[in-house]
Design a protein around this motif. Structure first.
Motif, short mmCIF file in Angstrom:
data_model
loop_
_atom_site.label_atom_id
_atom_site.label_comp_id
_atom_site.label_asym_id
_atom_site.label_seq_id
_atom_site.Cartn_x
_atom_site.Cartn_y
_atom_site.Cartn_z
N LEU A 1 0.84 -1.20 0.00
CA LEU A 1 0.00 0.00 0.00
C LEU A 1 0.87 1.25 0.00
CD1 LEU A 1 -2.93 0.99 0.05
CD2 LEU A 1 -2.74 1.08 2.52
N PHE A 2 1.93 1.25 0.79
CA PHE A 2 2.84 2.39 0.85
C PHE A 2 3.45 2.67 -0.53
CE2 PHE A 2 7.07 4.24 1.80
CZ PHE A 2 6.67 5.35 2.52
N GLU A 3 3.92 1.61 -1.20
CA GLU A 3 4.51 1.77 -2.52
C GLU A 3 3.47 2.17 -3.56
OE1 GLU A 3 7.10 -1.37 -3.85
OE2 GLU A 3 8.00 -1.57 -1.87
N GLY A 4 2.29 1.54 -3.50
CA GLY A 4 1.24 1.82 -4.46
C GLY A 4 0.70 3.24 -4.38
N LEU B 1 0.06 2.40 6.62
CA LEU B 1 -0.87 1.77 7.56
C LEU B 1 -0.12 0.84 8.50
CD1 LEU B 1 -3.89 0.65 5.35
CD2 LEU B 1 -3.66 2.71 6.71
N SER B 2 -0.69 0.69 9.69
CA SER B 2 -0.17 -0.31 10.61
C SER B 2 -0.54 -1.69 10.07
CB SER B 2 -0.79 -0.12 11.99
OG SER B 2 -2.18 -0.43 11.95
N ASP B 3 0.15 -2.70 10.54
CA ASP B 3 -0.17 -4.07 10.14
C ASP B 3 -1.63 -4.38 10.49
OD1 ASP B 3 2.46 -4.24 9.38
OD2 ASP B 3 3.03 -5.73 10.90
N GLU B 4 -2.08 -3.94 11.65
CA GLU B 4 -3.44 -4.24 12.10
C GLU B 4 -4.49 -3.57 11.20
OE1 GLU B 4 -6.35 -6.14 13.87
OE2 GLU B 4 -4.24 -6.54 14.25
N LYS B 5 -4.27 -2.32 10.84
CA LYS B 5 -5.23 -1.61 9.98
C LYS B 5 -5.28 -2.24 8.59
CE LYS B 5 -8.12 1.63 8.86
NZ LYS B 5 -9.50 1.58 9.30
N ALA B 6 -4.13 -2.60 8.05
CA ALA B 6 -4.09 -3.26 6.74
C ALA B 6 -4.85 -4.58 6.80
CB ALA B 6 -2.64 -3.51 6.31
N LYS B 7 -4.64 -5.34 7.87
CA LYS B 7 -5.34 -6.62 8.04
C LYS B 7 -6.85 -6.41 8.10
CE LYS B 7 -5.56 -10.62 11.09
NZ LYS B 7 -5.14 -11.25 12.32
N GLN B 8 -7.30 -5.39 8.82
CA GLN B 8 -8.74 -5.09 8.92
C GLN B 8 -9.33 -4.79 7.55
OE1 GLN B 8 -9.06 -1.82 11.64
NE2 GLN B 8 -8.68 -3.06 13.45
N LEU B 9 -8.63 -3.96 6.77
CA LEU B 9 -9.13 -3.60 5.44
C LEU B 9 -9.21 -4.82 4.53
CD1 LEU B 9 -7.18 -0.27 4.85
CD2 LEU B 9 -9.63 -0.51 5.27
N PHE C 1 0.69 -6.36 -6.53
CA PHE C 1 2.01 -6.15 -5.96
C PHE C 1 2.93 -7.29 -6.36
CE2 PHE C 1 5.13 -6.33 -2.42
CZ PHE C 1 5.63 -5.04 -2.51
N VAL C 2 4.14 -6.91 -6.75
CA VAL C 2 5.20 -7.88 -7.04
C VAL C 2 6.38 -7.52 -6.16
CG1 VAL C 2 6.79 -8.76 -8.80
CG2 VAL C 2 4.40 -8.30 -9.40
N LEU C 3 6.91 -8.52 -5.47
CA LEU C 3 8.06 -8.29 -4.61
C LEU C 3 9.22 -7.77 -5.45
CD1 LEU C 3 6.29 -10.53 -3.08
CD2 LEU C 3 8.34 -10.80 -1.73
#
Length: 148
Positions: free
Chosen positions: A22-25, A32-40, A85-87
């Protein structure tokens, strides 16, 4: 390379990398925090969205998150690409294109005649989206208001 749905371990890895994606995109605008990303993400998955992943052996190379959205004006439901996303170590090998094609085909099989996505202005992925046939539909503009 194989494109398929993720297993539990791969899903956990995707969740751990989603804040970075998300940060890169968003070109560094959204952190976002890991928790907020997980919720979304979990909210999207509960509504029927799906991940497709690209793997080579045991290596997760990238993913696409696909689902649906409803047009607020027409109430038409269409396919939607939420995330691609691609690593970093696997970029430049056509993986994004293959994931997009697989995602679009999946949505087509589900009966959708239109696929949309949102992308930040200046994101390199826009070139790929346009090459695959995506057109500008709406443009969201913003301006910062100086504080007095």
């Amino acid at each position: 390379m194989e494109i398929r749905k993720p297993n539990d371990a791969e899903y956990k890895k995707i969740l751990s990398l989603s804040p970075q994606a998300l940060f890169e995109g968003t070109l560094g605008e959204v952190k976002l925090s890991d928790e907020k990303a997980k919720q979304l993400i979990e909210a999207l998955l509960q509504k029927g969205s799906d991940y497709l992943i690209a793997t080579e052996g045991d290596h997760l190379m990238g993913w696409i998150l696909i689902g649906t959205k409803k047009d607020q004006l027409t109430e038409t439901i269409y396919g939607f690409i939420y995330e691609l996303f691609v690593l970093e170590e696997f970029r430049g090998n056509g993986i994004s294109k293959r994931l997009l094609e697989a995602g679009i085909e999946h949505l087509k099989r589900e009966g959708y005649s239109e696929v949309r996505l949102s992308v930040y202005a200046g994101n390199q992925a826009m070139k790929l989206y346009e090459k695959l046939g995506f057109k500008h539909r709406t443009i969201t503009m913003s301006m910062n208001i100086p504080r007095s």
